[in-house]
Design a protein around this motif. Structure first.
Motif, PDB file in Angstrom:
ATOM      1  N   ASP A  81       0.838  -1.200   0.000  1.00 24.96           N
ATOM      2  CA  ASP A  81       0.000   0.000   0.000  1.00 24.96           C
ATOM      3  C   ASP A  81       0.871   1.247   0.000  1.00 24.96           C
ATOM      4  OD1 ASP A  81      -2.175  -1.689   0.166  1.00 24.96           O
ATOM      5  OD2 ASP A  81      -2.252  -1.592   2.340  1.00 24.96           O
ATOM      6  N   THR A 211      -3.749  -3.894   0.526  1.00 25.99           N
ATOM      7  CA  THR A 211      -5.173  -3.611   0.706  1.00 25.99           C
ATOM      8  C   THR A 211      -5.856  -3.442  -0.644  1.00 25.99           C
ATOM      9  OG1 THR A 211      -4.696  -2.463   2.783  1.00 25.99           O
ATOM     10  CG2 THR A 211      -6.855  -2.070   1.804  1.00 25.99           C
ATOM     11  N   GLU A 213      -9.776  -2.434  -1.929  1.00 25.89           N
ATOM     12  CA  GLU A 213     -11.142  -2.003  -1.593  1.00 25.89           C
ATOM     13  C   GLU A 213     -11.452  -2.181  -0.106  1.00 25.89           C
ATOM     14  OE1 GLU A 213     -14.360  -2.835  -4.191  1.00 25.89           O
ATOM     15  OE2 GLU A 213     -13.081  -3.150  -5.936  1.00 25.89           O
ATOM     16  N   ASP A 214     -10.565  -1.669   0.722  1.00 30.06           N
ATOM     17  CA  ASP A 214     -10.699  -1.657   2.186  1.00 30.06           C
ATOM     18  C   ASP A 214     -10.505  -3.025   2.845  1.00 30.06           C
ATOM     19  OD1 ASP A 214     -11.129   1.084   2.472  1.00 30.06           O
ATOM     20  OD2 ASP A 214     -13.286   0.892   2.100  1.00 30.06           O
ATOM     21  N   ARG A 216      -7.735  -5.498   3.889  1.00 26.31           N
ATOM     22  CA  ARG A 216      -6.280  -5.630   4.022  1.00 26.31           C
ATOM     23  C   ARG A 216      -5.908  -7.082   4.283  1.00 26.31           C
ATOM     24  NH1 ARG A 216      -3.403  -1.664   8.055  1.00 26.31           N
ATOM     25  NH2 ARG A 216      -4.400  -2.965   9.640  1.00 26.31           N
ATOM     26  N   ASN A 245     -11.250  -6.058   7.472  1.00 23.10           N
ATOM     27  CA  ASN A 245     -12.115  -5.112   6.785  1.00 23.10           C
ATOM     28  C   ASN A 245     -11.937  -3.735   7.417  1.00 23.10           C
ATOM     29  OD1 ASN A 245     -14.128  -3.696   5.485  1.00 23.10           O
ATOM     30  ND2 ASN A 245     -15.720  -5.245   5.796  1.00 23.10           N
ATOM     31  N   LEU A 246     -11.354  -2.810   6.665  1.00 19.27           N
ATOM     32  CA  LEU A 246     -11.107  -1.466   7.167  1.00 19.27           C
ATOM     33  C   LEU A 246     -12.239  -0.506   6.829  1.00 19.27           C
ATOM     34  CD1 LEU A 246      -7.341  -1.156   6.119  1.00 19.27           C
ATOM     35  CD2 LEU A 246      -8.288  -2.058   8.256  1.00 19.27           C
ATOM     36  N   GLY A 247     -13.252  -0.987   6.090  1.00 20.41           N
ATOM     37  CA  GLY A 247     -14.353  -0.127   5.671  1.00 20.41           C
ATOM     38  C   GLY A 247     -15.653  -0.442   6.388  1.00 20.41           C
ATOM     39  N   ASP A 248     -16.747   0.063   5.840  1.00 23.68           N
ATOM     40  CA  ASP A 248     -18.066  -0.097   6.450  1.00 23.68           C
ATOM     41  C   ASP A 248     -18.907  -1.189   5.800  1.00 23.68           C
ATOM     42  OD1 ASP A 248     -17.560   1.992   8.236  1.00 23.68           O
ATOM     43  OD2 ASP A 248     -18.290   3.509   6.820  1.00 23.68           O
ATOM     44  N   ASP A 249     -18.586  -1.568   4.566  1.00 23.02           N
ATOM     45  CA  ASP A 249     -19.397  -2.545   3.838  1.00 23.02           C
ATOM     46  C   ASP A 249     -19.026  -3.973   4.233  1.00 23.02           C
ATOM     47  OD1 ASP A 249     -20.653  -0.492   2.494  1.00 23.02           O
ATOM     48  OD2 ASP A 249     -19.278  -0.568   0.772  1.00 23.02           O
ATOM     49  N   ARG A 284     -18.324  -4.640  10.101  1.00 23.40           N
ATOM     50  CA  ARG A 284     -17.897  -3.675  11.121  1.00 23.40           C
ATOM     51  C   ARG A 284     -17.880  -4.329  12.492  1.00 23.40           C
ATOM     52  NH1 ARG A 284     -20.500   2.195  11.029  1.00 23.40           N
ATOM     53  NH2 ARG A 284     -18.845   2.390  12.584  1.00 23.40           N
ATOM     54  N   CYS A 320      -9.688  -9.626  -4.246  1.00 28.33           N
ATOM     55  CA  CYS A 320      -8.832  -8.995  -3.236  1.00 28.33           C
ATOM     56  C   CYS A 320      -7.433  -9.577  -3.381  1.00 28.33           C
ATOM     57  CB  CYS A 320      -9.406  -9.263  -1.847  1.00 28.33           C
ATOM     58  SG  CYS A 320      -8.417  -8.606  -0.504  1.00 28.33           S
TER      59      CYS A 320
END
Length: 343
Positions: A81, A211, A213-214, A216, A245-249, A284, A320
């Protein structure tokens, strides 16, 4: 009275369970006990570069388990990254860029013991440290339960209020109480010998991270040794993978696609459903999943890379990337780990 500093906040966990709220909710779904048990007082985390000492009690920031530090490792982290921060590259370019140089940076990791009471409740394999049988022609794999490798930033240090803060069969073999020191546990000679022996299958040297799309993916390879098979040598590695998962989805891992290149010149493709028999959901509430697997080559070195197919809630999917990593053999130690650890 002066305000209490953050490092003196009281912390509570559900009885015999980790402290993370997602795991508490998961236990409620299973109808498990929701009794609270106080385990200690949080301390201020140390700045990056300042190592925790042997005997430091901690909570895992991501997986929530209770643990204790055995000793630090200085690993070399290759973060793709950071290497591509100013440059967007296509999937094909990423997966074929095995030979592209990515500069590594030193980073503190720790060999730790996991509290056996927490093992059934965390989304990480707790028998991830494995070694080969002592006999040359043996392909048997043996596991040491409750050992893990933890990055410096994932440690939340605390002081325990329990008489026996960590339950693990190796606790008394490796550590003893020293009320005059901080932390109040110190290494026994067996732990010092274990550390000095530096078994190749324990050595943490390289960490690879990327990473997409969020999501990692972090991979840590370990050389396990070689065994003779039909007049040829077979070299074995294990690799530990953490998905976060570093995102919200919310996404779910549906398929794996590995490419394994051997110095002998062979290129193998491996496809399959999920990983280690599971198709983990990353949300999340439950953002991380960690597992280990093994690979063997008829050559002393090689490379691995690939992709995970991730599915979104709307049914769409994306690949991914798994960062390319080297498989390198090392000098082998013939000491029998089973004999060293004892029964």
């Amino acid at each position: 009275m002066a305000a209490i500093k953050p490092c003196l906040r009281r912390i509570c966990v559900r009885f015999l369970l980790p402290v993370t709220a997602p795991q508490i909710r998961q236990c409620k779904k299973r109808g498990m006990s929701t009794r609270l048990a106080e385990v200690g007082v949080l301390e201020s985390p140390k700045e990056r570069g300042k190592a925790y000492n042997t005997g430091q009690l901690f909570l895992h920031k991501i997986f929530g388990y209770r643990g204790i530090v055995l000793f630090p490792w200085l690993a070399r982290v290759y973060d793709r990254d950071a290497a591509t921060k100013t440059e967007e590259r296509s999937l094909d370019e990423q997966t074929t860029a095995v030979g592209k140089e990515v500069k590594g940076k030193n980073h503190l990791y720790y060999q730790v013991l996991i509290d056996s009471r927490d093992c059934p409740h965390i989304r990480a394999q707790t028998e991830a440290v494995t070694f080969l049988g002592n006999q040359e022609n043996s392909r048997a794999l043996y596991a040491i339960p409750g050992l893990d490798y933890v990055a410096h930033e994932d440690i939340l240090p605390y002081i325990s209020v329990e008489r026996q803060p960590i339950q693990h069969e190796l606790f008394d073999k490796f550590l003893m109480q020293d009320t005059g020191s901080s932390p109040p546990f110190m290494a026994r000679e067996t732990l010092r010998a274990w550390q000095e022996k530096n078994h190749p299958w324990l050595q943490l040297s390289d960490v690879h991270r990327e990473t997409t799309e969020d999501i990692r993916v972090t991979v840590i390879p370990f050389y396990m040794g070689s065994r003779q098979s039909q007049q040829t040598h077979v070299y074995w590695w294990r690799y530990c993978v953490r998905l976060e998962n570093l995102g919200d989805d919310t996404v779910q891992l549906r398929e794996r696609h590995w490419r394994i290149f051997s110095l002998s010149g062979t290129l193998e493709t491996v496809r399959g459903r999920g990983v280690v028999g599971q198709e983990p959901v990353l949300s999340r509430e439950l953002p991380a999943f960690q597992y280990s697997s093994h690979v063997s080559l008829q050559a002393p070195s090689g490379h691995m890379w690939g992709t995970y197919k991730m599915e979104r809630r709307d049914g769409s999917n994306f690949d991914c990337r798994i960062p390319p990593f080297s498989l390198e053999s090392k000098a082998e130690d013939k000491t029998d780990p089973q004999g060293f650890l004892g029964s």
